[in-house]
Motif scaffolding. Structure first.
Motif, short mmCIF file in Angstrom:
data_model
loop_
_atom_site.label_atom_id
_atom_site.label_comp_id
_atom_site.label_asym_id
_atom_site.label_seq_id
_atom_site.Cartn_x
_atom_site.Cartn_y
_atom_site.Cartn_z
N GLU A 257 4.70 -2.43 -2.14
CA GLU A 257 4.14 -2.59 -0.80
C GLU A 257 4.15 -1.23 -0.12
O GLU A 257 5.00 -0.38 -0.39
N LYS B 283 0.67 -5.24 -0.06
CA LYS B 283 0.86 -5.11 -1.51
C LYS B 283 -0.32 -4.36 -2.11
O LYS B 283 -1.48 -4.71 -1.87
N HIS C 237 8.21 -5.41 6.18
CA HIS C 237 8.09 -5.46 4.72
C HIS C 237 8.64 -6.78 4.19
O HIS C 237 9.57 -7.36 4.74
N HIS C 238 8.02 -7.26 3.09
CA HIS C 238 8.43 -8.53 2.49
C HIS C 238 9.40 -8.30 1.33
O HIS C 238 10.26 -9.13 1.06
N TRP C 239 9.24 -7.19 0.64
CA TRP C 239 10.08 -6.90 -0.53
C TRP C 239 11.26 -6.04 -0.09
O TRP C 239 11.12 -5.14 0.74
N HIS D 68 13.48 -3.81 -1.65
CA HIS D 68 14.00 -2.57 -2.24
C HIS D 68 13.09 -1.38 -1.90
O HIS D 68 12.02 -1.21 -2.48
N THR E 143 7.97 -0.41 -0.75
CA THR E 143 9.01 -1.37 -1.13
C THR E 143 8.66 -2.00 -2.48
O THR E 143 7.48 -2.15 -2.83
N CYS E 144 9.71 -2.34 -3.22
CA CYS E 144 9.57 -2.95 -4.56
C CYS E 144 10.16 -4.36 -4.52
O CYS E 144 11.08 -4.64 -3.76
N GLU E 145 9.64 -5.20 -5.41
CA GLU E 145 10.08 -6.59 -5.45
C GLU E 145 11.47 -6.71 -6.04
O GLU E 145 12.28 -7.52 -5.59
N THR E 146 11.77 -5.89 -7.06
CA THR E 146 13.07 -6.00 -7.74
C THR E 146 13.78 -4.65 -7.74
O THR E 146 13.16 -3.59 -7.59
N GLN F 291 12.40 -0.71 -8.41
CA GLN F 291 12.76 0.41 -7.53
C GLN F 291 13.36 1.56 -8.34
O GLN F 291 12.98 2.72 -8.16
#
Length: 302
Positions: free
Chosen positions: A188, A200, A247-249, A251, A265-268, A272
């Protein structure tokens, strides 16, 4: 192998591999590895140099399936590669006098992307148009044909670079013929004011260019960010500034450049970590003289 031993067999079957020919590694796609084995043992192209003409003649033309920029359909298009003109061209109609696009070998890259393109022979070709990266996505049903195209492009790049850098050795030039991306995937991002919501986007790290796309198969990036070296004021940080919202994610990554901060930002956590490692490698590498020129002309897009 049993009768000759590996080294002796290699000395025979690889005796005349052209310096530009791509030697696949374990991390490469199955197509490249299969065609290397077939070229070496089945067709014996590196024992008989006359069999190398499809990629070493300096000229190649043929039809490839190309993805349409707007509708996403793959249509058959005529492609012509000519070292003499230093260009790869394609034509929308068989009898067209003028090409739809002229891609200068100087700025061209090709990398196999079967998963992204959705075909085991999928090849992504990129070139610069007005200092922005343009993508085209192509394939051929015959694995040998598309790998021959790939190596013909590398040969054209090799001969261009030999002229551009007459004192350079083959070992200096071969790593510059084509490159795989350092990393790709979704993150994101937010805008320059860092007040808008995060969106995203698909990101591609191509050497020092970080590009982002709405869709992985878009022809043009929505934006490009130049990432220089730490000596030039570029830093990569885990996390986001404390006041960041939207932000939704969870990391975060912050890239600090001389002009501004870029927030992602990263999901996991593993995503990241991989992105930070990729960015850090680029930042830790000193910039080459020509990269300062790229930085100077670079357009930060909103």
């Amino acid at each position: 192998m049993a009768s000759h031993g590996n080294e002796a067999a290699k000395a025979t079957f690889e005796s005349k591999v052209p310096p530009f020919y791509y030697r696949p590694t374990l991390s490469d796609c199955p197509l490249l590895r299969e065609q290397w084995i077939r070229a070496k043992y089945e067709r014996q192209e590196f024992i008989q140099p006359e069999k190398q003409e499809p990629y070493s003649a300096g000229y190649r033309e043929g039809f490839l399936w190309k993805r349409g920029r707007d509708n996403g359909q793959f249509l058959s298009r005529k492609f012509v590669l000519t070292e003499r003109e230093g260009a790869l061209k394609y034509f929308n109609k068989n009898d067209a006098k003028e090409p739809k696009a002229i891609m200068k070998i100087e700025h061209l890259n090709a990398t196999f992307q079967p998963a992204k393109i959705g075909h085991p022979h999928g090849l992504q070709v990129t070139y610069l148009k007005d200092n922005s990266t343009r993508n085209i996505f192509i394939y051929h049903e015959d694995g040998k044909e598309i790998v021959d195209w790939f190596n013909a492009l590398r040969a054209a790049r090799f001969h261009y670079l030999q002229v551009a850098f007459p004192g350079a050795s083959d070992a200096d030039l071969v790593p510059k013929l084509s490159r795989n991306y350092l990393k790709e995937g979704y993150m994101e991002k937010t805008g320059p004011k860092q007040t808008e919501g995060f969106r995203k986007r698909w990101f591609t790290m191509d050497d020092r260019r970080l590009m982002y796309f709405k869709d992985p198969l878009d022809a043009f990036a929505r934006g490009e960010v130049f990432i220089g070296s730490k000596e030039s004021g570029y830093t990569v940080l885990e996390g986001l500034p404390p006041s960041t919202q939207g932000h939704h994610w969870p990391h975060g990554i912050t890239i600090v450049t001389p002009d501004r901060k870029f927030l992602f930002t990263c999901e996991t956590e593993s995503d990241q970590r991989e992105w930070v490692e990729a960015f850090q490698k680029v930042v830790d590498r000193p910039m080459l003289p020509q990269e300062y020129a790229v930085e100077a002309h670079f357009k930060h897009k909103p």
